[in-house]
Design a protein around this motif. Structure first.
Motif, PDB file in Angstrom:
ATOM      1  N   ASN A 140       0.853  -1.186   0.000  1.00 57.08           N
ATOM      2  CA  ASN A 140       0.000   0.000   0.000  1.00 57.08           C
ATOM      3  C   ASN A 140       0.895   1.244   0.000  1.00 57.08           C
ATOM      4  O   ASN A 140       2.118   1.138   0.021  1.00 57.08           O
ATOM      5  N   TRP A 142       1.571   3.530   2.217  1.00 52.51           N
ATOM      6  CA  TRP A 142       2.449   3.699   3.379  1.00 52.51           C
ATOM      7  C   TRP A 142       3.686   2.825   3.263  1.00 52.51           C
ATOM      8  O   TRP A 142       4.819   3.293   3.428  1.00 52.51           O
ATOM      9  N   TYR A 187      -0.439   8.893   4.750  1.00 51.03           N
ATOM     10  CA  TYR A 187      -0.572   7.566   4.175  1.00 51.03           C
ATOM     11  C   TYR A 187      -0.587   6.417   5.183  1.00 51.03           C
ATOM     12  O   TYR A 187      -0.798   5.274   4.786  1.00 51.03           O
ATOM     13  N   TYR A 188      -0.365   6.696   6.463  1.00 52.51           N
ATOM     14  CA  TYR A 188      -0.240   5.575   7.390  1.00 52.51           C
ATOM     15  C   TYR A 188      -1.538   4.782   7.474  1.00 52.51           C
ATOM     16  O   TYR A 188      -2.637   5.333   7.628  1.00 52.51           O
ATOM     17  N   VAL A 189      -1.409   3.467   7.383  1.00 59.88           N
ATOM     18  CA  VAL A 189      -2.543   2.550   7.568  1.00 59.88           C
ATOM     19  C   VAL A 189      -2.053   1.372   8.410  1.00 59.88           C
ATOM     20  O   VAL A 189      -0.881   1.007   8.362  1.00 59.88           O
ATOM     21  N   VAL A 192      -2.960  -4.802   7.168  1.00 70.19           N
ATOM     22  CA  VAL A 192      -4.187  -5.461   6.703  1.00 70.19           C
ATOM     23  C   VAL A 192      -3.806  -6.593   5.751  1.00 70.19           C
ATOM     24  O   VAL A 192      -2.728  -6.571   5.145  1.00 70.19           O
ATOM     25  N   SER A 353      -3.969   1.862  -2.720  1.00 67.30           N
ATOM     26  CA  SER A 353      -3.291   2.765  -1.803  1.00 67.30           C
ATOM     27  C   SER A 353      -3.563   2.415  -0.345  1.00 67.30           C
ATOM     28  O   SER A 353      -2.773   2.715   0.537  1.00 67.30           O
ATOM     29  N   GLY A 354      -4.728   1.809  -0.066  1.00 66.94           N
ATOM     30  CA  GLY A 354      -5.077   1.463   1.310  1.00 66.94           C
ATOM     31  C   GLY A 354      -5.596   2.631   2.108  1.00 66.94           C
ATOM     32  O   GLY A 354      -5.828   2.512   3.310  1.00 66.94           O
ATOM     33  N   LEU A 355      -5.787   3.791   1.458  1.00 63.94           N
ATOM     34  CA  LEU A 355      -6.231   4.981   2.188  1.00 63.94           C
ATOM     35  C   LEU A 355      -7.769   5.007   2.288  1.00 63.94           C
ATOM     36  O   LEU A 355      -8.461   4.508   1.422  1.00 63.94           O
TER      37      LEU A 355
END
Length: 355
Positions: A140, A142, A187-189, A192, A353-355
């Motif tokens: 992703n 991040w 961007y931090y996630v 997952v 992106s996972g955002l």
């Protein structure tokens, strides 16, 4: 346990950012010191060089003449071409004196050492994220930011084993601090599981080659930017005009910077070509087609075309100097657009992106 490792990864990344910031300041101080040293050396060199020129130009047996401003009072100024040659010799003398005198000062050594330590902390952060996710840490935005900036620093450090290019440290560290700073803010996630399309060994191959290509393009971008500044300074020297950035007189010529940027961009282009090919193969395995005009695919191809044009124009059309530098800069701007805009704001099959 997974969340603990992810948090520890972030702590190590913050430590790396602090070390990079200190290294950035040390690199900047080194450039400032170079500028001050260049000014001092030039102040000592110019009068003696002009005096020697006047002495050689004077007829044998001619009476002594008063020197005003470094030139005989009754002697017309030398032609512009002679001034250009004289300025070039003075510039070369300044570069030699600064580089041989104190070019490797304490600030530069500290800057490089801090960069290496920061790289080590950064590497630990990436490895911990990978362990926490139980996969490669670039699935992703991040994770891609973490790994991408790590590889940029790594390429910079390895390149210094082949070429002495510590002088681009300010630009490389500045770029990494900006990119990773944006990632920390936006961007931090959390960790997952992978989406089905990403559960492939092509995730390892395709993305790591893309990251390598981006890292070489970043280094080429820094050198091309310096090339433009150096080219401008060389024109100012040839025309006897004031110079804005004195530290540039201690760096290689614009031609040397251009040649080095060209070599590095070629390596990046080879990696990007493989990225394009690997992406098409992965797309066929994931979606049953090699090419689908997805936004990410299109921009990856646009970047390839820009750098292919840069290499072709410089090799066969004689595009040298500022034109080739601007092409390289436009190419890296397209890379940043692909990373920061397409990945986040354009939705398509590549919206991971996972955002």
């Amino acid at each position: 346990m997974t969340e603990t490792l992810a948090q520890l990864s972030t702590v190590f990344l913050y430590a790396a950012m602090g070390l990079y910031a200190a290294a950035f300041i040390a690199f900047a101080l080194d450039l400032a010191r170079r500028g001050a040293r260049a000014t001092a050396v030039e102040a000592a060199v110019v009068p003696s060089a002009v005096a020697r020129r006047a002495e050689v130009a004077a007829p044998v047996g001619a009476p002594a003449r008063t020197i005003i401003g470094g030139a005989p009072a009754d002697t017309p100024p030398p032609p512009s071409s002679a001034l250009g040659r004289l300025s070039s010799r003075i510039s070369t003398r300044v570069e030699d004196d600064v580089m041989n005198g104190s070019g490797g000062g304490a600030s530069l050594k500290w800057a490089f050492a801090l960069t290496i330590v920061g790289f080590a902390f950064h590497l630990v952060a990436v490895v911990l994220r990978g362990i926490a996710a139980a996969r490669v840490p670039w699935a992703n935005m991040w994770e891609f930011s973490m790994t991408g900036t790590l590889v940029i620093i790594g390429v910079f450090l390895v390149a210094n084993l082949r070429w002495p290019i510590k002088y681009v440290g300010t630009f490389v560290l500045g770029l990494v601090l900006v990119l990773q700073g944006i990632a920390l803010l936006r961007y931090y996630v959390p960790v997952v599981p992978l989406q089905p399309a990403l559960q492939s060994y092509w995730l390892v191959i395709h993305i790591i080659v893309a990251v390598l290509g981006t890292a070489f393009f970043a280094l080429g971008f820094a050198l091309s930017g310096l090339q433009l500044l150096q080219y401008r300074r060389e024109r100012q020297v040839a025309e006897s005009r004031p110079q804005q950035f004195r530290f540039l007189s201690t760096l290689p010529s614009s031609v040397a910077l251009e040649n080095l940027a060209y070599r590095i961009n070629i390596v990046g282009f080879i990696a990007w070509t493989f990225t394009l090919i690997a992406g098409a193969i992965w797309a066929e395995k994931a979606w049953g087609r090699y090419w689908g005009w997805d936004t990410k695919e299109v921009w990856t191809f646009i970047i390839w075309v820009i750098y292919a044009g840069y290499i072709h124009a410089r090799a066969t059309r004689g595009w040298r100097g500022s034109r080739s530098a601007w092409l390289a800069i436009i190419g890296f701007a397209a890379v940043l657009f692909n990373f920061g805009i397409v990945n986040v704001f354009f939705h398509g099959l590549h919206a991971y992106s996972g955002l």
